[in-house]
Scaffold this active site. Structure first.
Site, mmCIF file in Angstrom:
data_model
loop_
_atom_site.group_PDB
_atom_site.id
_atom_site.type_symbol
_atom_site.label_atom_id
_atom_site.label_comp_id
_atom_site.label_asym_id
_atom_site.label_seq_id
_atom_site.Cartn_x
_atom_site.Cartn_y
_atom_site.Cartn_z
ATOM 1 N N LYS A 10 0.832 -1.200 0.000
ATOM 2 C CA LYS A 10 0.000 0.000 0.000
ATOM 3 C C LYS A 10 0.874 1.261 0.000
ATOM 4 O O LYS A 10 2.086 1.175 0.226
ATOM 5 C CB LYS A 10 -0.920 -0.051 1.224
ATOM 6 N N TYR A 50 -12.450 -2.877 -3.244
ATOM 7 C CA TYR A 50 -12.986 -2.861 -1.872
ATOM 8 C C TYR A 50 -14.515 -2.840 -1.823
ATOM 9 O O TYR A 50 -15.090 -2.397 -0.826
ATOM 10 C CB TYR A 50 -12.401 -1.668 -1.109
ATOM 11 N N ASN A 113 -1.875 -0.185 7.225
ATOM 12 C CA ASN A 113 -1.327 -1.504 7.564
ATOM 13 C C ASN A 113 -0.435 -2.107 6.479
ATOM 14 O O ASN A 113 -0.309 -3.317 6.355
ATOM 15 C CB ASN A 113 -2.433 -2.455 8.021
ATOM 16 N N HIS A 116 -1.635 -5.581 1.524
ATOM 17 C CA HIS A 116 -2.898 -6.296 1.348
ATOM 18 C C HIS A 116 -2.606 -7.678 0.789
ATOM 19 O O HIS A 116 -1.695 -7.833 -0.023
ATOM 20 C CB HIS A 116 -3.814 -5.547 0.366
ATOM 21 N N GLU A 127 -9.352 -10.447 -7.624
ATOM 22 C CA GLU A 127 -8.425 -9.321 -7.500
ATOM 23 C C GLU A 127 -7.356 -9.354 -8.594
ATOM 24 O O GLU A 127 -6.994 -8.310 -9.144
ATOM 25 C CB GLU A 127 -7.798 -9.320 -6.100
HETATM 26 P P1 CMP Z 1 -7.084 -4.969 3.714
HETATM 27 O O1 CMP Z 1 -6.533 -6.333 3.953
HETATM 28 O O2 CMP Z 1 -6.564 -4.233 2.535
HETATM 29 O O3 CMP Z 1 -8.681 -5.035 3.614
HETATM 30 C C1 CMP Z 1 -9.523 -3.989 4.028
HETATM 31 C C2 CMP Z 1 -8.744 -2.832 4.580
HETATM 32 O O4 CMP Z 1 -9.536 -1.855 5.251
HETATM 33 C C3 CMP Z 1 -7.800 -3.338 5.628
HETATM 34 O O5 CMP Z 1 -6.755 -4.063 5.020
HETATM 35 C C4 CMP Z 1 -7.419 -2.035 6.329
HETATM 36 O O6 CMP Z 1 -6.378 -1.367 5.644
HETATM 37 C C5 CMP Z 1 -8.684 -1.187 6.171
HETATM 38 N N1 CMP Z 1 -9.409 -0.967 7.395
HETATM 39 C C6 CMP Z 1 -9.541 0.199 8.030
HETATM 40 N N2 CMP Z 1 -10.281 0.091 9.122
HETATM 41 C C7 CMP Z 1 -10.664 -1.201 9.211
HETATM 42 C C8 CMP Z 1 -11.450 -1.952 10.135
HETATM 43 N N3 CMP Z 1 -12.003 -1.387 11.196
HETATM 44 N N4 CMP Z 1 -11.602 -3.274 9.896
HETATM 45 C C9 CMP Z 1 -11.058 -3.868 8.809
HETATM 46 N N5 CMP Z 1 -10.308 -3.203 7.900
HETATM 47 C C10 CMP Z 1 -10.100 -1.894 8.095
#
Ligand code: CMP
Length: 144
Positions: A10, A50, A113, A116, A127
């Site tokens: 990311k 998403y 984070n 992904h 995806e």
């Molecule tokens: P990702 O694995 O990319 O899938 C959904 C993304 O939403 C997750 O990683 C986080 O970067 C983001 N995100 C932000 N807030 C939340 C939350 N409360 N729960 C889950 N995903 C979140």
């Protein structure tokens, strides 16, 4: 089972210089890189990617975050890559991700984070089709 998965560094991971480490971790584990590109993702792509989170309170901030700079998108291939890849990434919430995982080594905030990874073979296929054209997926002999 031989599988493919979609892994993405990311914008925060790119900005913090984590791309090389992510590549290295998957390579040294023995996985095969079959597609790789850096892309500033258009909003429509992120909305598709998403779609399952549309309507949740973190949805708009999530699109802003992932659209805030270029990402590095990859397709990796190998034995049980979907589940092993998720383990290598660590839990979505970095507070719960174990040290030694990518998120556990670099992150402290769910909203930033680092990486992904697809959560199932079905989402991996979806995806990969979303982010890559078929001719961007490479075939080559892997010997690791
Ligand atoms: P990702 O694995 O990319 O899938 C959904 C993304 O939403 C997750 O990683 C986080 O970067 C983001 N995100 C932000 N807030 C939340 C939350 N409360 N729960 C889950 N995903 C979140």
């Amino acid at each position: 089972k031989n599988e493919r998965t979609f892994i993405m560094v990311k914008p925060d991971g790119v900005q913090r210089g984590v791309v090389g480490d992510v590549l290295h971790r998957f390579e040294r584990r023995g996985y095969k890189l079959v597609a790789l590109k850096m892309i500033q993702a258009p909003k429509v792509l992120l909305e598709s990617h998403y779609a399952e989170h549309k309507g949740k309170k973190f949805y708009e901030p999530l699109l802003t975050y992932i659209g805030s700079g270029p990402v590095v998108a990859m397709v990796w291939e190998g034995l049980n890559i979907v589940s092993v890849g998720r383990k290598m990434l660590g839990a979505t919430d970095p507070a719960k991700s174990e040290p030694g995982t990518i998120r556990g080594d670099y992150g402290i905030v769910t909203g930033r984070n680092i990486v992904h990874g697809s959560d199932s073979e079905t989402s991996a296929q979806r995806e990969i089709d979303l982010w890559f054209r078929p001719d961007e997926i490479n075939q080559w002999p892997h010997t690791a």
